[in-house]
Each structure stands twice: as C-alpha cells, then as structure tokens.
Motif scaffolding. Structure first.
Motif, PDB file in Angstrom:
ATOM      1  N   THR A 273       0.838  -1.199   0.000  1.00 45.10           N
ATOM      2  CA  THR A 273       0.000   0.000   0.000  1.00 45.10           C
ATOM      3  C   THR A 273       0.871   1.246   0.000  1.00 45.10           C
ATOM      4  OG1 THR A 273      -1.727  -1.178   1.215  1.00 45.10           O
ATOM      5  CG2 THR A 273      -1.818   1.224   1.247  1.00 45.10           C
ATOM      6  N   TRP A 274       1.947   1.219   0.766  1.00 50.01           N
ATOM      7  CA  TRP A 274       2.909   2.329   0.778  1.00 50.01           C
ATOM      8  C   TRP A 274       3.463   2.567  -0.628  1.00 50.01           C
ATOM      9  CZ3 TRP A 274       8.227   1.957   3.755  1.00 50.01           C
ATOM     10  CH2 TRP A 274       8.870   3.186   3.702  1.00 50.01           C
ATOM     11  N   ALA A 275       3.854   1.492  -1.293  1.00 49.75           N
ATOM     12  CA  ALA A 275       4.407   1.620  -2.644  1.00 49.75           C
ATOM     13  C   ALA A 275       3.352   2.144  -3.617  1.00 49.75           C
ATOM     14  CB  ALA A 275       4.934   0.266  -3.119  1.00 49.75           C
ATOM     15  N   ALA A 276       2.109   1.679  -3.472  1.00 56.69           N
ATOM     16  CA  ALA A 276       1.040   2.136  -4.354  1.00 56.69           C
ATOM     17  C   ALA A 276       0.785   3.628  -4.182  1.00 56.69           C
ATOM     18  CB  ALA A 276      -0.233   1.344  -4.081  1.00 56.69           C
ATOM     19  N   ALA A 277       0.757   4.083  -2.927  1.00 55.73           N
ATOM     20  CA  ALA A 277       0.553   5.505  -2.665  1.00 55.73           C
ATOM     21  C   ALA A 277       1.703   6.331  -3.232  1.00 55.73           C
ATOM     22  CB  ALA A 277       0.408   5.750  -1.172  1.00 55.73           C
ATOM     23  N   GLY A 278       2.925   5.825  -3.078  1.00 56.20           N
ATOM     24  CA  GLY A 278       4.071   6.519  -3.645  1.00 56.20           C
ATOM     25  C   GLY A 278       4.030   6.549  -5.157  1.00 56.20           C
ATOM     26  N   GLY A 279       3.590   5.436  -5.761  1.00 56.97           N
ATOM     27  CA  GLY A 279       3.486   5.389  -7.211  1.00 56.97           C
ATOM     28  C   GLY A 279       2.457   6.355  -7.750  1.00 56.97           C
ATOM     29  N   VAL A 280       1.309   6.427  -7.087  1.00 56.15           N
ATOM     30  CA  VAL A 280       0.264   7.368  -7.502  1.00 56.15           C
ATOM     31  C   VAL A 280       0.781   8.803  -7.396  1.00 56.15           C
ATOM     32  CG1 VAL A 280      -1.986   8.333  -6.863  1.00 56.15           C
ATOM     33  CG2 VAL A 280      -1.671   5.864  -6.963  1.00 56.15           C
ATOM     34  N   SER A 281       1.486   9.101  -6.317  1.00 57.80           N
ATOM     35  CA  SER A 281       2.037  10.443  -6.126  1.00 57.80           C
ATOM     36  C   SER A 281       3.083  10.767  -7.193  1.00 57.80           C
ATOM     37  CB  SER A 281       2.655  10.562  -4.734  1.00 57.80           C
ATOM     38  OG  SER A 281       1.699  10.307  -3.730  1.00 57.80           O
ATOM     39  N   ALA A 282       3.913   9.781  -7.533  1.00 53.86           N
ATOM     40  CA  ALA A 282       4.942  10.000  -8.547  1.00 53.86           C
ATOM     41  C   ALA A 282       4.329  10.253  -9.920  1.00 53.86           C
ATOM     42  CB  ALA A 282       5.875   8.786  -8.604  1.00 53.86           C
ATOM     43  N   VAL A 283       3.299   9.496 -10.255  1.00 50.56           N
ATOM     44  CA  VAL A 283       2.620   9.696 -11.542  1.00 50.56           C
ATOM     45  C   VAL A 283       1.990  11.083 -11.589  1.00 50.56           C
ATOM     46  CG1 VAL A 283       0.675   8.944 -12.958  1.00 50.56           C
ATOM     47  CG2 VAL A 283       2.226   7.252 -11.976  1.00 50.56           C
ATOM     48  N   ALA A 284       1.364  11.489 -10.482  1.00 48.22           N
ATOM     49  CA  ALA A 284       0.748  12.813 -10.428  1.00 48.22           C
ATOM     50  C   ALA A 284       1.799  13.911 -10.595  1.00 48.22           C
ATOM     51  CB  ALA A 284      -0.004  12.987  -9.118  1.00 48.22           C
ATOM     52  N   ALA A 285       2.970  13.723  -9.965  1.00 47.46           N
ATOM     53  CA  ALA A 285       4.045  14.713 -10.089  1.00 47.46           C
ATOM     54  C   ALA A 285       4.549  14.795 -11.525  1.00 47.46           C
ATOM     55  CB  ALA A 285       5.191  14.347  -9.149  1.00 47.46           C
ATOM     56  N   LEU A 286       4.671  13.645 -12.175  1.00 44.34           N
ATOM     57  CA  LEU A 286       5.110  13.628 -13.574  1.00 44.34           C
ATOM     58  C   LEU A 286       4.094  14.327 -14.471  1.00 44.34           C
ATOM     59  CD1 LEU A 286       7.068  12.662 -15.750  1.00 44.34           C
ATOM     60  CD2 LEU A 286       5.815  10.495 -15.828  1.00 44.34           C
ATOM     61  N   LEU A 287       2.816  14.044 -14.235  1.00 47.09           N
ATOM     62  CA  LEU A 287       1.766  14.692 -15.028  1.00 47.09           C
ATOM     63  C   LEU A 287       1.764  16.201 -14.796  1.00 47.09           C
ATOM     64  CD1 LEU A 287      -1.219  12.188 -14.625  1.00 47.09           C
ATOM     65  CD2 LEU A 287       0.173  12.584 -16.660  1.00 47.09           C
ATOM     66  N   ALA A 288       2.022  16.605 -13.561  1.00 49.67           N
ATOM     67  CA  ALA A 288       2.033  18.038 -13.250  1.00 49.67           C
ATOM     68  C   ALA A 288       3.134  18.763 -14.028  1.00 49.67           C
ATOM     69  CB  ALA A 288       2.226  18.242 -11.752  1.00 49.67           C
ATOM     70  N   VAL A 289       4.235  18.053 -14.284  1.00 50.49           N
ATOM     71  CA  VAL A 289       5.326  18.633 -15.058  1.00 50.49           C
ATOM     72  C   VAL A 289       4.977  18.674 -16.545  1.00 50.49           C
ATOM     73  CG1 VAL A 289       7.728  18.317 -15.777  1.00 50.49           C
ATOM     74  CG2 VAL A 289       7.075  17.959 -13.395  1.00 50.49           C
ATOM     75  N   LEU A 290       4.256  17.667 -17.014  1.00 47.79           N
ATOM     76  CA  LEU A 290       3.999  17.532 -18.447  1.00 47.79           C
ATOM     77  C   LEU A 290       2.816  18.353 -18.939  1.00 47.79           C
ATOM     78  CD1 LEU A 290       4.577  13.674 -18.894  1.00 47.79           C
ATOM     79  CD2 LEU A 290       6.158  15.546 -19.425  1.00 47.79           C
ATOM     80  N   VAL A 291       1.794  18.518 -18.093  1.00 43.71           N
ATOM     81  CA  VAL A 291       0.575  19.181 -18.563  1.00 43.71           C
ATOM     82  C   VAL A 291       0.713  20.696 -18.477  1.00 43.71           C
ATOM     83  CG1 VAL A 291      -0.848  17.234 -17.854  1.00 43.71           C
ATOM     84  CG2 VAL A 291      -0.521  19.151 -16.280  1.00 43.71           C
ATOM     85  N   THR A 292      -0.254  21.390 -19.079  1.00 44.76           N
ATOM     86  CA  THR A 292      -0.309  22.845 -19.000  1.00 44.76           C
ATOM     87  C   THR A 292      -0.519  23.269 -17.546  1.00 44.76           C
ATOM     88  OG1 THR A 292      -1.339  22.860 -21.183  1.00 44.76           O
ATOM     89  CG2 THR A 292      -1.508  24.877 -19.871  1.00 44.76           C
ATOM     90  N   PRO A 293       0.190  24.279 -17.071  1.00 43.81           N
ATOM     91  CA  PRO A 293       0.072  24.683 -15.655  1.00 43.81           C
ATOM     92  C   PRO A 293      -1.355  24.932 -15.192  1.00 43.81           C
ATOM     93  CG  PRO A 293       1.926  25.801 -16.674  1.00 43.81           C
ATOM     94  CD  PRO A 293       1.236  25.047 -17.770  1.00 43.81           C
ATOM     95  N   VAL A 294      -2.222  25.395 -16.072  1.00 40.82           N
ATOM     96  CA  VAL A 294      -3.591  25.689 -15.660  1.00 40.82           C
ATOM     97  C   VAL A 294      -4.353  24.425 -15.267  1.00 40.82           C
ATOM     98  CG1 VAL A 294      -4.646  25.502 -17.954  1.00 40.82           C
ATOM     99  CG2 VAL A 294      -5.601  27.105 -16.266  1.00 40.82           C
ATOM    100  N   VAL A 295      -3.870  23.266 -15.714  1.00 45.34           N
ATOM    101  CA  VAL A 295      -4.542  22.000 -15.425  1.00 45.34           C
ATOM    102  C   VAL A 295      -4.087  21.413 -14.084  1.00 45.34           C
ATOM    103  CG1 VAL A 295      -4.995  19.657 -16.307  1.00 45.34           C
ATOM    104  CG2 VAL A 295      -4.736  21.562 -17.897  1.00 45.34           C
ATOM    105  N   VAL A 296      -2.975  21.897 -13.561  1.00 47.03           N
ATOM    106  CA  VAL A 296      -2.412  21.330 -12.324  1.00 47.03           C
ATOM    107  C   VAL A 296      -3.388  21.380 -11.151  1.00 47.03           C
ATOM    108  CG1 VAL A 296      -0.570  21.548 -10.619  1.00 47.03           C
ATOM    109  CG2 VAL A 296      -0.044  21.727 -13.053  1.00 47.03           C
ATOM    110  N   PRO A 297      -4.118  22.496 -10.920  1.00 46.65           N
ATOM    111  CA  PRO A 297      -5.086  22.487  -9.814  1.00 46.65           C
ATOM    112  C   PRO A 297      -6.149  21.406  -9.955  1.00 46.65           C
ATOM    113  CG  PRO A 297      -4.662  24.723 -10.530  1.00 46.65           C
ATOM    114  CD  PRO A 297      -4.011  23.825 -11.526  1.00 46.65           C
TER     115      PRO A 297
END
Length: 212
Positions: A163-187
């Motif tokens: 579960t710890w690894a899954a939560a970390g993985g979800v957070s990592a994917v979200a961080a990667l998406l936040a870098v890749l997407v348009t800033p207005v979509v981050v919120p």
C-alpha cells in the motif's frame, strides 16, 4: 450518488447503474475540489489545512455518497489552519530540499551521477507515499489530527509496504503529469490525486485514524 431509478412497481433491479452522467458529475466535482484546494493553499502556510479539508471531503463522498456542504468545508478549513501551519512549513521545506538535491544531481553539479540520482528519486517516492497515506488518514479523521495521522501512516508503511508503494506510485505519476501538462490544469489534477489516494486506501481496507 445518483438516486435509484424506478423502472416500475413490479421490478427491482437493485442499485442504479452508473452511466456517463455520473462519471461526468464526479469528474467535475473533483476538478472543482482541486481548484478550491489550490486556491486555499496559495498562502503556503494554509496548504496543510486545504489538503486536510479536501481529503475529508473526498472521504465523506466515498463513505456517505455525497459531498459535505460548503459551510462544513469552511468550518473544517478554519479549524485546521493553526494545527496545519507547522505541517505546511515542514512539507514545503522538505519539497524544496528534495527539489534542489535532484536538480543538482541531474545537472551534474554534485558527484554521484545516475546511481545517486536514482536513489534520491526512490527516497523521494517513499517519502511521498508516506505523506500521501498521512493525507488519507487525516481526511478519515475529519480533517483533524495530523500527528495521529502521521503515526497511523507510519504503521501502514510498516505493516503494508504494498500500500505504501502504491501511494508513492500514484504520487509520482501525479508529479510527472504536473510537469507535463499545461500549468492551468495542475489544480484540477490535485483533486484527482486526493481521490486516487483514497481509492488506494479503500482497496487496501485501511481503518480510519484511531481504529485498528
């Protein structure tokens, strides 16, 4: 949740099936939640209170089937401001140090190269997973009790590393998406991240704070 659809007095097909309107409603609600979370966290020291309030709202949506009213959200937010100020400062400081460390390693300004960069990223993901579980637990406590939520998250990490690894993985994917997407979509992404973390916790069958 949408109300049960009555197909006639003689027929009972069980709970109403979700259709595209339900999915669209949930998607819109989470987008609004993410925007509200971001705006409430803009002063930085209010970030923990904003996250706690959003997490509590998502928990209620999952368990009760409806979102809390705006007045209840504002009450939770105000109640969480002072206890969450220290958490906000600590979280921002940790994020800043990790960002500087990763940037220095990636740019070759410090020795260590790729192996040390990889190790740093793994440590960051582990810390993110722990923080994510604490966010879920504080939401399950009604947006209060960061200290208890931190202890509960530590226990989950010890007892359920998957579960710890899954939560970390979800957070990592979200961080990667936040870098890749348009800033207005981050919120908007922030609302989906909180919901995804609660989904991970529900799938793991985690008990709320204060329960075994």
């Amino acid at each position: 949740m949408r109300p049960h659809r009555d197909d006639g007095p003689e027929r009972d097909d069980g709970p109403a099936r979700r259709d595209w309107r339900d999915v669209l409603t949930d998607a819109t609600d989470l987008a609004v939640l993410g925007i509200a979370l971001t705006l409430a966290a803009l002063p930085v020291v209010t970030a923990a209170a904003a996250v706690a309030t959003a997490s509590a709202a998502v928990h209620q949506r999952y368990t009760v089937g409806s979102w809390p009213p705006a007045r209840e959200n504002l009450t939770r937010y105000g109640r969480a401001l002072l206890p969450g100020a220290g958490v906000s400062v600590l979280a921002v400081a940790a994020l800043g140090l990790l960002a500087v460390d990763v940037a220095a390693l990636a740019g070759g300004r410090v020795p260590g190269g790729a192996p040390l960069l990889l190790a740093t990223v793994v440590v960051a993901a582990a810390l993110a997973g722990y923080a994510a579980l604490a966010v879920v637990q504080v939401g399950r406590g009604g947006g209060r009790g960061w200290r208890e939520a931190a202890r509960a998250a530590a226990e989950v990490c010890r007892a359920r590393p998957g579960t710890w690894a899954a939560a970390g993985g979800v957070s990592a994917v979200a961080a990667l998406l936040a870098v890749l997407v348009t800033p207005v979509v981050v919120p908007i992404l922030a609302g989906y991240l909180v919901a995804a973390l609660h989904a991970v916790a529900r799938r793991a069958g985690l008990a709320p704070v204060g329960q075994s």
